[in-house]
Design a protein around this motif. Structure first.
Motif, PDB file in Angstrom:
ATOM      1  N   TYR A  29       6.030   1.932  -2.320  1.00 48.66           N
ATOM      2  CA  TYR A  29       5.123   0.639  -1.626  1.00 48.66           C
ATOM      3  C   TYR A  29       5.992   0.367   0.227  1.00 48.66           C
ATOM      4  CZ  TYR A  29       1.054  -0.119  -4.774  1.00 48.66           C
ATOM      5  OH  TYR A  29       0.477   0.576  -6.254  1.00 48.66           O
ATOM      6  N   GLN A  74      -3.848  -1.469  -4.194  1.00 47.10           N
ATOM      7  CA  GLN A  74      -2.853  -2.557  -3.507  1.00 47.10           C
ATOM      8  C   GLN A  74      -3.630  -3.432  -3.854  1.00 47.10           C
ATOM      9  OE1 GLN A  74      -6.506  -1.686  -0.233  1.00 47.10           O
ATOM     10  NE2 GLN A  74      -4.732  -1.285   1.302  1.00 47.10           N
ATOM     11  N   ASP A 101       1.364  -1.526   0.089  1.00 48.02           N
ATOM     12  CA  ASP A 101       0.176   0.498   0.493  1.00 48.02           C
ATOM     13  C   ASP A 101       0.992   1.383   0.072  1.00 48.02           C
ATOM     14  OD1 ASP A 101      -2.118   1.827   0.007  1.00 48.02           O
ATOM     15  OD2 ASP A 101      -3.262   0.849   1.922  1.00 48.02           O
ATOM     16  N   ARG A 102       0.400   2.001  -1.019  1.00 47.58           N
ATOM     17  CA  ARG A 102       0.944   3.648  -0.353  1.00 47.58           C
ATOM     18  C   ARG A 102       0.589   4.424   0.486  1.00 47.58           C
ATOM     19  NH1 ARG A 102       2.263   3.959  -7.011  1.00 47.58           N
ATOM     20  NH2 ARG A 102       4.227   3.682  -7.108  1.00 47.58           N
TER      21      ARG A 102
END
Length: 656
Positions: free
Chosen positions: A398, A84, A75-76
């Motif tokens: 990420y 995601q 996830d960022r």
């Protein structure tokens, strides 16, 4: 993967003679198997087809790591602008499983105490909020969902699927009376009965949230279950880890707080200059009784701060550094001491992250939201042995809410494709007939063999009906053989041998050539009590199925029979699943009083050797759990040998 100087390169079992092999139309999750033959022998590789947008990960091993892969939810944390990914990767960062999610809430992919992989995904239940704890099968397909009972919310920070089928869940539950959000813990049996239900409602005053009006005053983010059934719960907005009794026992009643480590009402005292945990995650009890946690530290920017243990009910303080701390608790003296710390000391992970002790004594750490390192592993002496990074620029990298070891074996069979010639073809004796085939594999253990006819040509030297086969094997030892038949005829115009001239010698009997016996071949059949066998003497793909109904909480019985239909003694491999209907229906297989369920659901159970015409039987018990919902599912059973394969089906309808 370096193929420089290789004598031969193979893709999916097919030799690349001129370096011109290309692949098109590949889907995410597919693998291209690569064999490289060089001076030192054959090496095996797999090229994994990534989903769109998946980051380029790089793993570096510098010491002895715990065996297994690593589960991630990438996830960022950019508000949903980027997709995601659920992922399980090897130590080089190459995926063995991926799933792309947009607009989702996936978190906490891990191997549960039951052994199955679980992950939180957005709820689909009407009237519910949050997520569901999703159970995956051995091919990473969703088989069951678990949510709190009698409450509105299930939270994605943590959840435990236990080996008895029960689940421990957490939630953020709206409290209409206080207009706050309580953190709740619930234990639900495999049949849906609530065994334990607990709330932080009486403890709201202990919050350490930066904004005292924040309705999420406790913010539970991890749970662990001790040997005696107590729960270890981490509360970020209490900056405290609590041990909670889940059943009555001398000195404590169900729901009592056994102790609090840190926070405004700590049960323990700390050394000078030590203020205990702060906004921590992943608190777990170690075999030596110590408590390991990812101790984030706090800052007003991240919404949680730390308690000054010299004035625990006074103003909160900042500690913008993160540590992985192992705490030694003396419950008699009432003291808590940092026994040791692990990992880097030069970063601040403000709101996520985790640390877990592995079976070999190492510690696996994830550093979210810091983007310097996605995850790493250190020894008990804090020596780095592995690191995983996203190779993008730091701003685009990420992270993963947690990183957890996954040791699920590869239970996905390799596949064989026979492209030509077709089944039943007729060829002329002595003709040159090439065969075309390939093998593929998924599941992470990598294809190790794709063996077909010698020189990739049919043997046409002998008139008659023959079989050609290709066998694929992966690194987990799973083997699949696919066969086709062909007939060799004499060349056109061939003249049969002239009869021998008459002779006065006494007549003699020409020696008889005994044909080689046909290899062992399986014939599967199935029946319900009081009915005839279905599949007797028939081979798949003919329809070979029986139908049964089972009520929730009840079971239905069936019989399986496998018979050697060939002319030679041999053994067969039987495979069948142990669950149906997303895990709500359990299936067991028994032969002569011994359960064969685990073997049949994994690599397959090898039967004893059966002589031609000999058979064996298994008892099949199909039980629907009390919570099973009405639905229909199919139980496939296969029997294989190098000479062939047969399959029968039991169609099960669950009724309330």
């Amino acid at each position: 993967m370096d193929v420089t100087g290789a004598a031969q390169v193979w893709f999916n079992g097919v030799p690349d003679s001129d370096g011109s092999t290309t692949f098109t139309g590949l889907a995410s999750g597919e693998e291209i198997s690569v064999f490289v033959d060089g001076a030192s022998g054959r090496s095996h590789y797999a090229l994994y087809v990534l989903p769109e947008g998946f980051p380029t990960l790089a793993g570096t091993v510098t010491g002895t790591v715990a065996p297994g892969n690593v589960g991630l939810t990438l996830d960022r944390f950019d508000g949903g602008s980027s997709p995601q990914f659920e992922a399980i990767v090897d130590r080089q960062g190459v995926p063995v499983y991926t799933r792309r999610v947009t607009g989702g809430a996936v978190m906490d992919l891990k191997q549960s105490p039951k052994g199955a992989v679980t992950v939180h995904r957005r709820t689909t239940t009407q009237g519910k909020t949050g997520t569901a704890l999703v159970e995956l099968d051995d091919q990473f397909r969703e088989v069951a969902r678990h949510e709190t009972v009698g409450r509105v919310h299930t939270d994605n920070h943590d959840g435990l699927l236990m080996d008895d089928g029960s689940v421990w869940l957490i939630g953020y539950e709206p409290n209409p009376a206080t207009e706050k959000t309580d953190s709740v813990i619930q234990h639900v049996s495999a049949d849906g009965e609530v065994l334990f239900d607990w709330s932080t409602a009486p403890y709201a005053a202990e919050t350490t949230a930066t904004n005292p009006d924040n309705p999420d005053y406790a913010h539970i983010n991890s749970i662990d279950v001790t040997d005696n059934g107590d729960v270890i719960a981490s509360f970020r907005h209490f900056s405290s880890v609590w041990r909670i009794a889940t059943q009555d026992r001398p000195g404590h009643q169900e729901g009592d707080i056994v102790w609090k480590l840190g926070g405004r009402d700590s049960s323990f005292e700390f050394a000078d200059g030590e203020d205990g945990p702060c906004a921590q995650h992943t608190a777990t009890v170690l075999p030596n009784g110590n408590v390991l946690m990812f101790d984030n530290g706090g800052h007003s920017f991240w919404g949680a701060r730390c308690v000054d243990q010299d004035a625990p009910w006074g103003p909160l303080v900042d500690r913008p550094t993160t540590r992985v701390a192992e705490w030694d608790l003396d419950e008699v003296a009432g003291t808590a001491t940092v026994a040791r710390t692990y990992g880097s000391t030069d970063r601040f992970s403000g709101f996520a992250g985790g640390a877990y002790r592995l079976d070999n004594g190492n510690v696996l750490i994830s550093w979210t939201p810091s983007r310097l390192t996605l995850a790493n592993e250190v020894t008990a002496d804090d020596e780095p042995v592995w690191e995983l990074v996203d190779t993008a620029s730091e701003a685009d990298r990420y992270t993963s809410y947690r990183a957890q070891l996954v040791t699920v074996p590869d239970r996905i069979d390799p596949e064989v494709s026979l492209d030509g010639p077709g089944d039943g073809v007729t060829v002329v004796q002595g003709s040159n007939v090439p065969v075309s085939f390939s093998c593929t594999d998924r599941g992470g253990s990598t294809l190790r063999a794709c063996d077909g006819p010698e020189d990739q040509r049919l043997d046409t030297s002998t008139v008659g009906t023959h079989t050609w086969s290709v066998t694929a094997q992966d690194g987990a030892g799973r083997t699949v053989t696919t066969s086709r038949s062909y007939t060799v005829t004499a060349p056109p115009g061939a003249t049969p041998a002239s009869p021998a001239p008459p002779t006065t010698a006494p007549p003699t009997t020409a020696p008889q050539t005994t044909p080689a016996p046909l290899p062992a071949s399986p014939d599967l059949a199935i029946r319900l009590p009081g009915t005839r066998w279905v599949g007797n003497g028939s081979l798949a793909p003919q329809r070979q199925a029986v139908r049964a109904q089972v009520r929730a909480g009840r079971l239905v019985r069936a019989k399986l029979r496998v018979r050697n239909d060939g002319g030679d003694t041999g053994r067969f491999v039987l495979r069948a699943p142990s669950t149906l209907a997303r895990g709500s229906v359990e299936v067991t297989y028994v032969h002569r009083g011994r359960t064969r369920t685990g073997a049949m659901d994994a690599r397959g159970w090898r039967t004893p050797a059966l002589a031609p015409g000999e058979s064996l039987r298994l008892a099949v018990r199909v039980r629907a759990r009390g919570s099973a919902e009405p639905r229909r599912d199919t139980l496939p059973v296969t029997a294989t040998s190098p000479a062939g394969r047969d399959r029968v089906r039991l169609v099960v309808r669950v009724r309330r």
